[in-house]
Design a protein around this motif. Sequence first.
Motif, PDB file in Angstrom:
ATOM      1  N   LEU A   5      52.887  47.823  52.363  1.00 32.65           N
ATOM      2  CA  LEU A   5      51.695  47.201  52.930  1.00 32.65           C
ATOM      3  C   LEU A   5      50.485  47.814  52.244  1.00 32.65           C
ATOM      4  CD1 LEU A   5      50.865  45.241  55.296  1.00 32.65           C
ATOM      5  CD2 LEU A   5      50.438  47.308  56.631  1.00 32.65           C
ATOM      6  N   ALA A   6      49.546  46.980  51.834  1.00 32.72           N
ATOM      7  CA  ALA A   6      48.361  47.455  51.125  1.00 32.72           C
ATOM      8  C   ALA A   6      47.098  46.905  51.762  1.00 32.72           C
ATOM      9  CB  ALA A   6      48.413  47.051  49.654  1.00 32.72           C
ATOM     10  N   VAL A   7      46.034  47.700  51.723  1.00 28.65           N
ATOM     11  CA  VAL A   7      44.728  47.248  52.188  1.00 28.65           C
ATOM     12  C   VAL A   7      43.732  47.394  51.044  1.00 28.65           C
ATOM     13  CG1 VAL A   7      45.170  47.825  54.598  1.00 28.65           C
ATOM     14  CG2 VAL A   7      44.133  49.543  53.106  1.00 28.65           C
ATOM     15  N   LEU A   8      42.647  46.664  51.136  1.00 29.40           N
ATOM     16  CA  LEU A   8      41.617  46.685  50.104  1.00 29.40           C
ATOM     17  C   LEU A   8      40.620  47.793  50.384  1.00 29.40           C
ATOM     18  CD1 LEU A   8      40.310  45.270  47.615  1.00 29.40           C
ATOM     19  CD2 LEU A   8      39.034  43.864  49.254  1.00 29.40           C
ATOM     20  N   ASP A   9      40.362  48.614  49.382  1.00 25.09           N
ATOM     21  CA  ASP A   9      39.330  49.639  49.466  1.00 25.09           C
ATOM     22  C   ASP A   9      38.412  49.482  48.260  1.00 25.09           C
ATOM     23  OD1 ASP A   9      37.877  51.864  50.348  1.00 25.09           O
ATOM     24  OD2 ASP A   9      39.077  53.240  49.145  1.00 25.09           O
ATOM     25  N   ARG A  10      37.252  48.866  48.499  1.00 26.80           N
ATOM     26  CA  ARG A  10      36.306  48.550  47.433  1.00 26.80           C
ATOM     27  C   ARG A  10      36.962  47.608  46.431  1.00 26.80           C
ATOM     28  NH1 ARG A  10      33.911  54.723  46.709  1.00 26.80           N
ATOM     29  NH2 ARG A  10      33.137  54.908  48.845  1.00 26.80           N
ATOM     30  N   ASP A  11      37.332  48.103  45.260  1.00 30.28           N
ATOM     31  CA  ASP A  11      37.939  47.226  44.256  1.00 30.28           C
ATOM     32  C   ASP A  11      39.328  47.710  43.860  1.00 30.28           C
ATOM     33  OD1 ASP A  11      37.116  49.513  43.009  1.00 30.28           O
ATOM     34  OD2 ASP A  11      36.198  48.523  41.291  1.00 30.28           O
ATOM     35  N   GLU A  12      40.025  48.346  44.790  1.00 36.03           N
ATOM     36  CA  GLU A  12      41.384  48.799  44.552  1.00 36.03           C
ATOM     37  C   GLU A  12      42.249  48.532  45.787  1.00 36.03           C
ATOM     38  OE1 GLU A  12      41.416  52.566  41.590  1.00 36.03           O
ATOM     39  OE2 GLU A  12      40.429  52.943  43.504  1.00 36.03           O
TER      40      GLU A  12
ATOM     41  N   GLY B  79      49.908  55.963  49.879  1.00 32.04           N
ATOM     42  CA  GLY B  79      48.620  56.616  49.749  1.00 32.04           C
ATOM     43  C   GLY B  79      47.999  56.485  48.376  1.00 32.04           C
ATOM     44  N   GLU B  80      48.704  55.877  47.428  1.00 30.46           N
ATOM     45  CA  GLU B  80      48.175  55.716  46.073  1.00 30.46           C
ATOM     46  C   GLU B  80      47.550  54.335  45.897  1.00 30.46           C
ATOM     47  OE1 GLU B  80      51.183  58.815  43.827  1.00 30.46           O
ATOM     48  OE2 GLU B  80      51.418  56.679  43.469  1.00 30.46           O
ATOM     49  N   ARG B  81      46.890  54.151  44.755  1.00 34.15           N
ATOM     50  CA  ARG B  81      46.113  52.946  44.513  1.00 34.15           C
ATOM     51  C   ARG B  81      46.694  52.116  43.377  1.00 34.15           C
ATOM     52  NH1 ARG B  81      40.667  53.355  46.643  1.00 34.15           N
ATOM     53  NH2 ARG B  81      40.583  55.183  47.991  1.00 34.15           N
ATOM     54  N   LEU B  82      46.467  50.814  43.473  1.00 35.03           N
ATOM     55  CA  LEU B  82      46.900  49.883  42.444  1.00 35.03           C
ATOM     56  C   LEU B  82      45.694  49.104  41.932  1.00 35.03           C
ATOM     57  CD1 LEU B  82      50.098  48.418  44.123  1.00 35.03           C
ATOM     58  CD2 LEU B  82      50.061  49.805  42.051  1.00 35.03           C
ATOM     59  N   PRO B  83      45.600  48.875  40.639  1.00 32.02           N
ATOM     60  CA  PRO B  83      44.515  48.036  40.104  1.00 32.02           C
ATOM     61  C   PRO B  83      44.749  46.592  40.501  1.00 32.02           C
ATOM     62  CG  PRO B  83      46.081  48.575  38.377  1.00 32.02           C
ATOM     63  CD  PRO B  83      46.492  49.378  39.576  1.00 32.02           C
ATOM     64  N   LEU B  84      43.696  45.877  40.786  1.00 37.89           N
ATOM     65  CA  LEU B  84      43.836  44.520  41.297  1.00 37.89           C
ATOM     66  C   LEU B  84      44.360  43.539  40.255  1.00 37.89           C
ATOM     67  CD1 LEU B  84      40.687  44.113  43.584  1.00 37.89           C
ATOM     68  CD2 LEU B  84      42.923  45.122  44.093  1.00 37.89           C
ATOM     69  N   HIS B  85      43.946  43.689  39.011  1.00 41.28           N
ATOM     70  CA  HIS B  85      44.312  42.688  38.003  1.00 41.28           C
ATOM     71  C   HIS B  85      45.778  42.748  37.611  1.00 41.28           C
ATOM     72  CE1 HIS B  85      43.915  46.158  35.325  1.00 41.28           C
ATOM     73  NE2 HIS B  85      44.555  45.459  34.409  1.00 41.28           N
TER      74      HIS B  85
ATOM     75  N   VAL C 129      46.631  38.791  45.339  1.00 41.54           N
ATOM     76  CA  VAL C 129      46.471  38.250  46.688  1.00 41.54           C
ATOM     77  C   VAL C 129      45.093  38.573  47.238  1.00 41.54           C
ATOM     78  CG1 VAL C 129      47.236  38.533  49.081  1.00 41.54           C
ATOM     79  CG2 VAL C 129      48.911  38.174  47.264  1.00 41.54           C
ATOM     80  N   MET C 130      44.642  39.800  47.019  1.00 38.20           N
ATOM     81  CA  MET C 130      43.333  40.213  47.535  1.00 38.20           C
ATOM     82  C   MET C 130      42.202  39.443  46.875  1.00 38.20           C
ATOM     83  SD  MET C 130      44.048  44.306  47.870  1.00 38.20           S
ATOM     84  CE  MET C 130      45.114  44.922  49.188  1.00 38.20           C
ATOM     85  N   MET C 131      42.342  39.157  45.586  1.00 36.31           N
ATOM     86  CA  MET C 131      41.311  38.370  44.908  1.00 36.31           C
ATOM     87  C   MET C 131      41.355  36.916  45.335  1.00 36.31           C
ATOM     88  SD  MET C 131      41.182  39.966  41.025  1.00 36.31           S
ATOM     89  CE  MET C 131      42.968  39.975  40.773  1.00 36.31           C
ATOM     90  N   ALA C 132      42.532  36.434  45.726  1.00 34.73           N
ATOM     91  CA  ALA C 132      42.665  35.034  46.141  1.00 34.73           C
ATOM     92  C   ALA C 132      42.171  34.803  47.561  1.00 34.73           C
ATOM     93  CB  ALA C 132      44.128  34.598  46.019  1.00 34.73           C
ATOM     94  N   PHE C 133      42.410  35.764  48.451  1.00 31.32           N
ATOM     95  CA  PHE C 133      42.125  35.541  49.873  1.00 31.32           C
ATOM     96  C   PHE C 133      41.131  36.535  50.470  1.00 31.32           C
ATOM     97  CE2 PHE C 133      46.388  33.891  49.026  1.00 31.32           C
ATOM     98  CZ  PHE C 133      46.256  32.595  49.502  1.00 31.32           C
ATOM     99  N   GLY C 134      40.728  37.539  49.690  1.00 35.18           N
ATOM    100  CA  GLY C 134      39.792  38.533  50.178  1.00 35.18           C
ATOM    101  C   GLY C 134      38.343  38.118  49.949  1.00 35.18           C
ATOM    102  N   PRO C 135      37.439  39.083  49.827  1.00 35.83           N
ATOM    103  CA  PRO C 135      36.014  38.780  49.630  1.00 35.83           C
ATOM    104  C   PRO C 135      35.782  37.875  48.434  1.00 35.83           C
ATOM    105  CG  PRO C 135      36.335  41.113  50.105  1.00 35.83           C
ATOM    106  CD  PRO C 135      37.698  40.528  49.912  1.00 35.83           C
ATOM    107  N   SER C 136      34.879  36.930  48.585  1.00 35.26           N
ATOM    108  CA  SER C 136      34.664  35.910  47.553  1.00 35.26           C
ATOM    109  C   SER C 136      34.166  36.498  46.234  1.00 35.26           C
ATOM    110  CB  SER C 136      33.666  34.863  48.058  1.00 35.26           C
ATOM    111  OG  SER C 136      32.432  35.479  48.413  1.00 35.26           O
ATOM    112  N   GLU C 137      33.464  37.623  46.292  1.00 37.32           N
ATOM    113  CA  GLU C 137      32.903  38.206  45.069  1.00 37.32           C
ATOM    114  C   GLU C 137      33.887  39.087  44.319  1.00 37.32           C
ATOM    115  OE1 GLU C 137      32.155  41.146  48.385  1.00 37.32           O
ATOM    116  OE2 GLU C 137      32.076  38.967  48.127  1.00 37.32           O
ATOM    117  N   LEU C 138      35.059  39.322  44.895  1.00 31.76           N
ATOM    118  CA  LEU C 138      35.989  40.298  44.330  1.00 31.76           C
ATOM    119  C   LEU C 138      36.502  39.887  42.951  1.00 31.76           C
ATOM    120  CD1 LEU C 138      37.295  42.996  44.984  1.00 31.76           C
ATOM    121  CD2 LEU C 138      39.177  41.759  46.080  1.00 31.76           C
ATOM    122  N   LEU C 139      36.885  38.640  42.801  1.00 30.49           N
ATOM    123  CA  LEU C 139      37.419  38.172  41.514  1.00 30.49           C
ATOM    124  C   LEU C 139      36.383  38.309  40.405  1.00 30.49           C
ATOM    125  CD1 LEU C 139      39.607  36.864  39.802  1.00 30.49           C
ATOM    126  CD2 LEU C 139      38.853  34.629  40.638  1.00 30.49           C
ATOM    127  N   ASN C 140      35.152  37.917  40.686  1.00 25.56           N
ATOM    128  CA  ASN C 140      34.098  38.041  39.669  1.00 25.56           C
ATOM    129  C   ASN C 140      33.861  39.500  39.300  1.00 25.56           C
ATOM    130  OD1 ASN C 140      33.612  35.281  39.487  1.00 25.56           O
ATOM    131  ND2 ASN C 140      32.061  35.309  41.096  1.00 25.56           N
TER     132      ASN C 140
END
Length: 256
Positions: A98-105, A125-131, A138-149
Amino acid sequence: MAVHTRILSVLEAFSNERPNLTLSQISRLTGLPKGTAHRIVSQLVNWGALERDERRHYVIGLKMFEIGTLAPRAYRHRARILPFLEEAAATTGADVMLAVLDRDEAVLVEHVAGRRAVTLAAGLGERLPLHASGVGHVMMAFGPSELLNLVCSRPLTAFTAQTITESSALRSAVARVRETGFALLPNAMIPGTVSVAAPIFAERGAFAGAILFVSPVVRTSVTMFGKTVRQTAHRISAALGNAEREDVRPMRTVVR
């Protein structure tokens, strides 16, 4: 440098790559004079934020773990979510996270190991790059609208030959996730592995995070994993929605 900034810099010196440090290493990594580092470290040890291991090196203390478990996005509804993750791991054999969004990771806040031997790009407890990650798409598709840009505005690091490194290709991949409801990324971060992810929503459809399956590519049924990850995400979303309603349910007032 303010005192609290110095304290935070000492804590930030520790990482998964550097779980235990000597005083000299802490001084070098933080840029603090050794005497200052020693004073701050001693205060953190007395409070319980740091401890000494068998080699007398400094490590993160249990006090920090206790405080970390209070993070609401990580553990607020852990008891409701964990059974779904365990069931999915048993059904698919994959590692389920299970992952949650923290800023851009993406931060992994829960992990149930599967029965398939697989190398993971990140652990609890570790982080994954979004791209380059399924949960990131998934986070870029359904999360904050500005995230993908935001992600597309920066260089995209290549982890393997199949990592998406062009913004146009990333936008197309994220658009497919919006259409299908799940992300499928083979060999994007670790060769020979595939990540399948789907979005989780809470009350009123608010984006809450993503569920992730990781498995060897050669043993993964795309059809089965895609169906299971979406079903599991839907069930978790329903559980979270019910939990939110219970949390805010007002007391009934009887009018006579």
